[in-house]
Design a protein around this motif. Structure first.
Motif, PDB file in Angstrom:
ATOM      1  N   UNK A 115       0.823  -1.215   0.000  1.00 54.67           N
ATOM      2  CA  UNK A 115       0.000   0.000   0.000  1.00 54.67           C
ATOM      3  C   UNK A 115       0.853   1.260   0.000  1.00 54.67           C
ATOM      4  N   UNK A 116       1.838   1.321   0.876  1.00 51.89           N
ATOM      5  CA  UNK A 116       2.666   2.526   0.971  1.00 51.89           C
ATOM      6  C   UNK A 116       3.519   2.732  -0.280  1.00 51.89           C
ATOM      7  N   UNK A 117       3.769   1.670  -1.022  1.00 50.38           N
ATOM      8  CA  UNK A 117       4.543   1.808  -2.258  1.00 50.38           C
ATOM      9  C   UNK A 117       3.833   2.658  -3.302  1.00 50.38           C
ATOM     10  N   UNK A 118       2.489   2.725  -3.185  1.00 49.13           N
ATOM     11  CA  UNK A 118       1.713   3.467  -4.171  1.00 49.13           C
ATOM     12  C   UNK A 118       0.990   4.683  -3.595  1.00 49.13           C
ATOM     13  N   UNK A 119       1.039   4.844  -2.282  1.00 50.08           N
ATOM     14  CA  UNK A 119       0.289   5.923  -1.658  1.00 50.08           C
ATOM     15  C   UNK A 119       1.140   6.812  -0.771  1.00 50.08           C
ATOM     16  N   UNK A 120       2.402   6.899  -1.114  1.00 46.19           N
ATOM     17  CA  UNK A 120       3.341   7.844  -0.514  1.00 46.19           C
ATOM     18  C   UNK A 120       4.239   8.341  -1.647  1.00 46.19           C
ATOM     19  N   UNK A 121       5.101   9.304  -1.399  1.00 42.52           N
ATOM     20  CA  UNK A 121       6.031   9.766  -2.441  1.00 42.52           C
ATOM     21  C   UNK A 121       7.037   8.708  -2.895  1.00 42.52           C
ATOM     22  N   UNK A 122       6.936   7.487  -2.343  1.00 38.49           N
ATOM     23  CA  UNK A 122       7.759   6.384  -2.838  1.00 38.49           C
ATOM     24  C   UNK A 122       7.450   6.119  -4.313  1.00 38.49           C
TER      25      UNK A 122
END
Length: 250
Positions: free
Chosen positions: A185-192
């Motif tokens: 999830x964080x891979x697509x929903x943060x500046x990552x």
């Protein structure tokens, strides 16, 4: 016993099937190099996997999608073995990738409208015309309806999981059996996830150093309503299914 007649090589050897070719490719391109199989011989894969290809690019459906629609754009160039930040320092490559990404975004948006347009309030008039429920003047253009394209997530990861350069284009819903832990999830929903439109990046852009920002340690925030689930991934995932149904109705 008379000698056996010689069989010409091209007749004596069975032709390789597409399945056997795919098998050989997947054995040759393993793990982090797996995307190389598609750029090496895209014709060996079915249309359910390879969307289209040309001399410069291959577009595929992600093998492990993180949303209901998730595709990858793969450049066919030796520069694709570089980290995206280094590869996109090449102006010619960047321009071609940005142009091809724009084409693929349009295809993905069209697919979203095909799947979900009948649920969307913004597409209601368009759908009524297409279904024959509303009269429309012949030759007149259909209402554009919902701008699905502007809702897409598009970009490369600051620290890619695969060695070959690839651009992600996906629906924002994050509803998939393949989204199994918080990093997905964080891979697509943060500046990552760095939008392809943001390149070339400035040398001091903090996204060049993702470990310093600890993107994967951030709270889990619903992309649509903004609710904070802290580190409760299971609850977030259940919530996303509900948000998906509401998102389709917009």
């Amino acid at each position: 016993m008379s000698p056996k007649p010689k069989i010409p090589k091209e007749e004596g050897e069975p032709k390789k099937s597409l399945a056997s070719t795919r098998g050989a490719l997947t054995r040759s391109f393993k793990e982090r190099d797996g995307l190389g199989a598609y750029t090496h011989d895209p014709a060996a894969f079915p249309g359910s996997r390879v969307i289209y290809y040309n001399d410069d690019f291959v577009a595929i459906n992600d093998l492990y999608p993180k949303s209901t629609v998730h595709v990858l754009l793969l450049p066919r160039t030796p520069l694709s073995r570089l980290h995206p930040f280094d590869a996109f320092d090449n102006p010619s490559l960047l321009a071609s990738v940005q142009a091809e990404t724009a084409k693929l975004k349009h295809l993905v948006a069209t697919e979203l409208q095909r799947r979900y347009g009948r649920f969307s309030a913004q597409d209601r008039e368009r759908e009524a015309i297409l279904n024959g429920e509303k009269e429309w003047e012949a030759g007149k253009e259909l209402p554009v309806g919902r701008d699905w394209e502007k809702e897409l997530l598009v970009g490369v990861h600051a620290h890619p999981s695969m060695n070959d350069l690839h651009v992600h284009i996906l629906a924002p819903d994050m509803v998939s059996e393949c989204m199994r832990h918080r990093k997905h999830y964080t891979s697509f929903n943060t500046p990552f996830l760095v939008d392809i439109a943001d390149f070339p990046l400035a040398k001091d852009d903090p996204r060049r150093h993702p470990r310093n920002a600890e993107y994967h340690q951030r709270d889990l925030i619903c992309w649509r309503c903004g609710k904070n689930f802290l580190n409760k991934f299971k609850q977030l995932k259940e919530h996303l299914v509900e948000e998906f149904e509401e998102w389709k109705k917009e």
